[in-house]
Design a protein around this motif. Structure first.
Motif, mmCIF file in Angstrom:
data_model
loop_
_atom_site.group_PDB
_atom_site.id
_atom_site.type_symbol
_atom_site.label_atom_id
_atom_site.label_comp_id
_atom_site.label_asym_id
_atom_site.label_seq_id
_atom_site.Cartn_x
_atom_site.Cartn_y
_atom_site.Cartn_z
ATOM 1 N N PRO A 176 48.908 42.980 42.459
ATOM 2 C CA PRO A 176 49.714 42.807 41.200
ATOM 3 C C PRO A 176 49.522 43.974 40.342
ATOM 4 C CG PRO A 176 48.291 40.799 41.685
ATOM 5 C CD PRO A 176 47.897 41.755 42.624
ATOM 6 N N VAL A 177 50.509 44.434 39.653
ATOM 7 C CA VAL A 177 50.881 45.400 38.697
ATOM 8 C C VAL A 177 49.368 45.256 37.819
ATOM 9 C CG1 VAL A 177 52.061 46.690 36.967
ATOM 10 C CG2 VAL A 177 53.170 45.892 39.043
ATOM 11 N N GLY A 178 48.806 46.435 37.487
ATOM 12 C CA GLY A 178 47.670 46.394 36.607
ATOM 13 C C GLY A 178 46.470 45.979 36.888
ATOM 14 N N THR A 179 46.372 45.770 38.299
ATOM 15 C CA THR A 179 44.932 45.344 38.594
ATOM 16 C C THR A 179 43.841 46.515 38.606
ATOM 17 O OG1 THR A 179 46.065 43.917 40.539
ATOM 18 C CG2 THR A 179 43.566 44.493 40.842
ATOM 19 N N LYS A 180 42.762 46.210 37.985
ATOM 20 C CA LYS A 180 41.927 46.965 37.475
ATOM 21 C C LYS A 180 40.709 47.225 38.701
ATOM 22 C CE LYS A 180 42.305 45.897 32.569
ATOM 23 N NZ LYS A 180 43.008 44.695 32.618
ATOM 24 N N CYS A 181 40.420 46.388 39.232
ATOM 25 C CA CYS A 181 39.421 46.282 40.107
ATOM 26 C C CYS A 181 39.365 44.993 41.244
ATOM 27 C CB CYS A 181 38.069 46.177 39.421
ATOM 28 S SG CYS A 181 37.885 44.753 38.743
ATOM 29 N N PHE A 182 38.525 45.124 42.105
ATOM 30 C CA PHE A 182 38.650 44.128 43.199
ATOM 31 C C PHE A 182 38.591 42.709 42.862
ATOM 32 C CE2 PHE A 182 36.556 41.373 46.284
ATOM 33 C CZ PHE A 182 37.440 41.387 47.154
ATOM 34 N N GLU A 183 37.682 42.778 41.422
ATOM 35 C CA GLU A 183 37.408 41.162 41.172
ATOM 36 C C GLU A 183 38.435 40.672 40.174
ATOM 37 O OE1 GLU A 183 35.343 43.900 41.165
ATOM 38 O OE2 GLU A 183 33.773 43.142 42.723
#
Lengths: 377, 239
Positions: free
Chosen positions: A62-69
């Motif tokens: 998804p757009v804006g995913t910051k990290c794996f978690e």
């Protein structure tokens, strides 16, 4: 042995108490830097461990995913659009999320569920030491790491617990899959992961993409971006960098580690500078005599820099030894201090730079010597 | 005929600042020829040490010129002055100024090491000169293990090992008993037998007069008298 080196070593070792105090100061300083930087390296590795072990070349998220978690979700129908892009050999969903694990005794603890397809491309547990991955196809089967046995109330395979009020059975046990958040990872099938995390059937956290042989990574990445629209498509390397950037700098954790390391360097510099300065002051007559008998400034600077280098070598040897012990002691912890060969070399260079830099005050003192003072003392 | 190895002309120098400023040298001229041992004598505060510092290129005069081995000192920067010192001037200090953590041989070697001499050559030269001053058997001794006379002999060895043209000695016998003082002066007089080298000794001690070829008296920043040492003066001094 060079006479400058001999003079430097004698000056340094002459006052043993001061020398020991200096070395303790350097060791303290470098151990502090070592621990901070070792934690940084360990943290850097830990935050990308899932990305490192996923066999995907591209990650759709998804757009804006910051990290794996990051718990954002995307529409799983994107998978079929992705498969239609030339160069994509496989695209499989990955579902992640937090869930409550109920221990056999009745208490609960949060876990981080990682669910992917058990056949083909998927993020499966590695270093399996008990049970088999294939057994995860059994209904209710999960895999956990032996590090978290106590937390999860488990002592081995085939034991049961509850996950989001559903019975689960441990069918595989891994070794060394630790989470830096200390929340245990629980691996399972993608469908069950949806059920445990409350993820709708049409959603997934990621789509893992494997390329067809000889497909061009950048072209496929661009093709996926053009075709899928409102998602992000990152290479594994880009996703790693994004995750690291978020955890290390977005949260301030990395800055805190660097600040600790910087503090260590400052403390070390001040200690060595103070020692070299007072040693130079104590031997000011000798330096004045050297100047009077015609030594060049460079000759005297070399003596002082040898003192700094000797301090650096002895101090670093002690600090490296302690660093190794700390690294060994934390190896099995959630956030190990990792000493890589490159970090060791970097720390040695830092120690040398710190000690030589500390010689500046002593050199300035020597530069101001009036050689004529030899007649008045 | 011997050459002038050290010449100073019309030296003027002030010490201190503001109200404490004093004129330490008031137009001093002095020349040392090869083969001479010259004594510079005068009361405390007469300007001896200031003159010695300027002759040794450790201090730059406010006015006047200094030539060492024919080379003008004026305008040289601190590095060039250091080069001139290590190549042409040897120093002997009243308080020896030996390096306490280095043994006798290394203390002597230093004078060659600062010149960039090879270690092996410097070691051989240091051993030879220590033998000359009678300390060949104590070359591995640290200064603290040596008597005052022995320490001063090490300092002399350091001053002469580089075969410099000029030896400047500041009260070399000041801290020694008569026997040691005589031994030190004998060594310096031997050095001054070389027609290419000159020795200037600053002293208060009239007992060393017999070793000199000339005595220069300085008072209140001026050279007030110069005299060759005659046999009769030597007898008076010895008496």
């Amino acid at each position: 042995m060079s006479l400058q080196f001999r003079l430097a070593s004698r000056n340094l070792f002459h006052d043993r108490l001061r020398f020991i105090a200096t070395i303790i100061g350097i060791i303290f300083s470098i151990v502090l830097v070592t621990v901070q930087m070792g934690l940084y390296v360990g943290f850097r590795r830990m935050v990308t461990t899932m990305i490192d072990h996923a066999p995907a070349q591209l990650w759709i998220m998804p757009v804006g995913t910051k990290c794996f978690e990051d718990p954002s979700l995307l529409d799983e129908r994107q998978r079929f659009r992705a498969l239609a892009v030339p160069g994509v050999a496989e695209a499989t969903p990955l579902v992640i999320g937090y869930a409550q694990w109920r221990l056999p005794q009745g208490t609960t603890t949060p876990v981080f569920v990682v669910g992917s397809e058990l056949r083909g491309l998927g993020l499966h547990p590695w270093n399996v030491v008990e049970g088999r991955l294939d057994d995860l196809s059994v209904p209710g089967a999960v895999a956990i790491d032996q590090t978290y046995f106590e937390r999860l109330g488990i002592t081995g395979v085939e034991q049961t617990a509850e996950l989001r009020d559903r019975k689960v059975q441990v069918m595989a046990v891994s070794k060394g899959i630790r989470s830096f958040t200390t929340t245990p990872y629980v691996f399972t099938d993608v469908e069950r992961a949806r059920s445990y995390t409350g993820t709708p059937a049409s959603k997934a956290s990621y789509l893992l993409v494997r390329l067809a042989p000889e497909a061009d990574l950048w072209k496929v990445q661009q093709g996926l971006r053009d075709s899928l629209g409102n998602v992000e498509v990152l290479t594994a390397s880009e996703f790693r960098n994004r995750s690291r950037s978020f955890w290390l700098f977005g949260t301030g954790a990395g800055a805190a580690l660097f600040a600790g390391a910087l503090l260590g360097v400052i403390v070390g510099t001040v200690i060595v500078a103070q020692t070299l300065y007072s040693s130079t002051k104590d031997h000011i007559n000798e330096f004045a005599t050297l100047r009077a008998i015609g030594s060049s400034s460079r000759y005297i600077y070399t003596v002082i820099i040898w003192q700094a280098l000797l301090s650096a070598i002895v101090g670093f040897a002690g600090a490296a030894g302690i660093g190794k012990i700390v690294a060994a002691a934390t190896a099995e912890s959630a956030l190990p201090v990792i000493m890589t060969p490159m970090l060791t070399v970097a720390l040695f260079l830092l120690t040398v730079t710190m000690c030589v830099g500390s010689a500046v005050a002593a050199i300035v003192k020597v530069m101001r010597i009036d050689p004529a003072m030899v007649f008045s003392r | 005929m011997t050459d002038v190895v050290l010449a100073a002309t019309d030296l003027v120098h002030h010490l201190g600042q503001g109200a404490g400023r004093v004129q330490a040298l008031k137009g001093v001229s002095l020349a040392l020829k090869g083969g001479e041992l010259v004594l510079l004598m005068g009361p405390s505060g007469s300007g001896k040490t200031t003159l010695l510092s300027i002759l040794g290129c450790l201090m730059t005069p406010d006015a006047g010129t200094v030539h060492v081995g024919g080379h003008a000192v004026a305008g040289l920067d601190s590095e060039a002055l250091a080069k001139l010192r290590r190549e042409r001037i040897g120093f002997i200090f009243q308080s020896y100024h030996l390096f306490p953590t280095l043994n006798a041989e290394d203390n002597v070697r230093l004078a060659l090491d600062v010149r960039g001499e090879r270690a092996r050559t410097a070691k051989a030269a240091a051993r030879e000169v220590l033998g000359t001053v009678g300390l060949g058997h104590k070359r591995k001794s640290l200064p603290r293990a040596l008597s005052g006379g022995e320490q001063q002999r090490v300092a002399i060895a350091r001053a002469i090992v580089g075969k410099t043209q000029v030896i400047l000695a500041d009260e070399p016998t000041g801290a020694l008993d008569t026997a040691n003082g005589q031994a030190i002066m004998t060594l310096l007089a031997d050095i001054a037998k070389d027609p290419s080298r000159a020795v200037l000794v600053v002293t208060h001690d009239p007992r060393i007069l017999p070793f000199a070829s000339r005595v220069v008296h300085i008072e209140d920043g001026r050279i007030v008298r110069e005299e060759a040492v005659t046999e009769s003066m030597k007898k008076v001094s010895n008496a």
